[in-house]
Design a protein around this motif. Structure first.
Motif, short mmCIF file in Angstrom:
data_model
loop_
_atom_site.label_atom_id
_atom_site.label_comp_id
_atom_site.label_asym_id
_atom_site.label_seq_id
_atom_site.Cartn_x
_atom_site.Cartn_y
_atom_site.Cartn_z
N ALA A 1 43.94 46.62 40.51
CA ALA A 1 45.28 45.86 40.56
C ALA A 1 45.47 44.99 41.38
CB ALA A 1 46.54 47.04 40.34
N ASN B 1 43.02 41.65 40.78
CA ASN B 1 43.81 40.92 39.67
C ASN B 1 44.78 40.11 40.08
OD1 ASN B 1 41.97 42.11 37.62
ND2 ASN B 1 43.57 43.63 37.02
N TYR B 2 45.48 40.61 41.21
CA TYR B 2 46.66 39.68 41.67
C TYR B 2 46.11 38.72 42.57
CZ TYR B 2 50.18 38.75 45.21
OH TYR B 2 51.11 38.25 46.06
N LYS C 1 44.52 36.12 40.30
CA LYS C 1 45.66 35.65 39.46
C LYS C 1 44.80 35.63 38.10
CE LYS C 1 49.29 35.11 42.31
NZ LYS C 1 48.33 35.86 43.32
N THR D 1 42.79 38.24 34.87
CA THR D 1 42.21 39.55 34.50
C THR D 1 40.81 39.44 33.91
OG1 THR D 1 43.52 39.35 32.36
CG2 THR D 1 44.37 40.64 34.13
N GLN E 1 49.61 42.30 33.66
CA GLN E 1 48.87 41.44 34.27
C GLN E 1 48.13 40.79 33.40
OE1 GLN E 1 46.62 43.71 37.02
NE2 GLN E 1 47.81 42.95 38.90
N HIS E 2 47.86 41.23 32.18
CA HIS E 2 46.85 40.89 31.41
C HIS E 2 47.46 39.64 30.42
CE1 HIS E 2 43.19 40.21 29.04
NE2 HIS E 2 43.70 40.69 27.90
N PHE F 1 51.68 38.31 33.21
CA PHE F 1 51.60 37.23 34.43
C PHE F 1 50.66 36.25 34.50
CE2 PHE F 1 52.99 41.74 36.19
CZ PHE F 1 54.42 41.49 35.94
N TYR F 2 49.08 36.75 33.70
CA TYR F 2 48.06 35.90 34.06
C TYR F 2 47.63 35.47 32.47
CZ TYR F 2 48.50 38.36 38.39
OH TYR F 2 49.20 38.88 39.70
#
Length: 389
Positions: free
Chosen positions: A284, A287-288, A291, A293, A351-352, A355-356
């Motif tokens: 996690a 990935n952050y 930025k 995945t 995230q997938h 966010f990104y």
């Protein structure tokens, strides 16, 4: 005085004989499931000809969950017939049924674990959920393996996650194989949990060994494919050192007979639980920081989410069907870990897909390195789209 001694010797002989005789009794099944307001039956029979009659009285752990008919009877000497006992379900739950003879001595092999259920449909639904989440969790390793193979790269896959996974599944396999294959472990477990069931089933052994195998394939891919300078962090090495000390010390204590080998397996399982809690954090964070995945298979997460959700639903169904909410709220470890994993899966999906989502076609660092051949026209680099899972 002599008369008193003779009488005492007589009653001691009778009691001893009755105790020896009662050990010859057993039942045709130690596990029975009965629905509310319905009947099931079990049979008490002699494993060999009895030399004396045996008075049998059945004892229930909870009086309000079921009724037994008859609750007491006498098994005659030399009898070859069977005594049928009818169980009627009155209230959902788990009930242990034991038996004593006329001297109130426990008849060791006459016992039952009775499960009183609300609905047969819920039993079958729970079984289906169990098989579906078993398959989902087993298959969840392969989307990442496939995306690594297609890209010939493991960039985007966090190495700390992989190394924590292999250690966790190795310890999990040790626990499962120890309790499933080794008689000494099983005997010790039975001595601590009389009339309890072995918690490890064949599917547990198969899953853990298969998870080890799939993770080893991923590790090999990390060694042979492009990894863009990725490595296992010192933080992960430090954690693994702590876990290693726990395992080595507990194994040494077991080898020195300070603790039993079953305790060693329990300590291994505790380390596995700790790894389950922390293993998602490195991925996690990676990935952050990127930025992106890209390189991290969402298929793994979707399947893990499916398995975790069905696992918790199965626990809730069983809690209702068997009035066994204590298994969830009284000992929340399993349910809490499942919920923790599902929440991480939701975060990864955010995230997938949220966010990104605009960076899925390429990572912050190049996924493919293009080398210009000498004396040839340079080839313009192109952006590769990573596989979406």
């Amino acid at each position: 005085m002599n008369t008193f001694l003779l009488a005492l010797l007589f009653w001691a002989t009778v009691a001893l004989g009755n105790g020896q005789t009662s050990r010859g009794l057993t039942v045709d099944s130690h596990d029975i499931t009965v629905l509310l307001n319905t009947n099931e039956s079990f049979i008490v029979f002699a494993k060999e000809d009895l030399t004396e009659p045996v008075s049998v009285r059945l004892l229930k752990e909870h009086d309000d969950h079921l009724s037994l008919d008859p609750e007491s009877f006498t098994y005659p000497a030399g009898a070859t017939g069977n005594q049928t006992v009818v169980i009627t379900g009155l209230r959902a739950g788990y009930v242990a049924v034991t038996a004593v003879d006329g001297s109130n001595e426990l008849i060791e092999d006459v016992y039952l674990r009775v499960t009183v259920a609300v609905s047969k449909g819920l039993i079958y639904t729970s079984i289906v959920f169990g098989w579906v989440y078993f398959v989902a969790w087993s298959v969840s390793f392969y989307p990442q393996i496939w995306i690594n193979f297609r890209r010939k790269s493991v960039e985007g896959l966090n190495f700390d996650f992989v190394i924590l996974n292999i250690v966790g599944f190795t310890l999990y396999s040790m626990f499962n194989c120890g309790l499933y294959f080794f008689d000494t472990m099983q005997d010790e477990y039975e001595s601590r949990h009389p009339r309890g069931l072995n918690p490890v089933m064949l599917n547990d052994v198969v899953f853990s060994l298969h998870a080890m195998f799939a993770t080893i394939i991923t590790i090999v891919q990390c060694c042979i494919y492009e990894r863009a300078g990725q490595r296992v962090s010192w933080t992960a090495y430090s954690l693994l050192s702590v876990f290693g000390v726990v395992v080595v010390v507990s194994a040494s204590l077991a080898a020195a007979s300070v603790i039993h080998w079953l305790d060693f397996l329990y300590y291994c399982s505790y380390v596995k639980l700790a790894i389950t809690i922390i293993k998602y954090v490195p991925q996690a964070l990676m990935n952050y920081r990127r930025k992106s995945t890209a390189g991290w298979s969402i298929g793994n997460i979707l399947l893990d989410f499916t398995g975790g959700t069905l696992s918790m639903l199965q626990m809730i169904l069983n809690g209702f069907n068997y009035d066994d909410w204590a298994s969830i709220f009284g000992d929340p470890t399993k349910f809490g870990l499942g919920l923790f994993s599902v929440l991480f899966d939701v975060f990864f999906m955010l995230q997938h897909y949220v966010f990104y989502r605009h960076s899925r076609e390429s990572s912050n660092s190049d996924l493919t390195t293009v080398t210009e051949a000498p004396n040839q026209t340079p080839i313009e680099p192109r952006h590769e789209t990573s596989e979406k899972y």
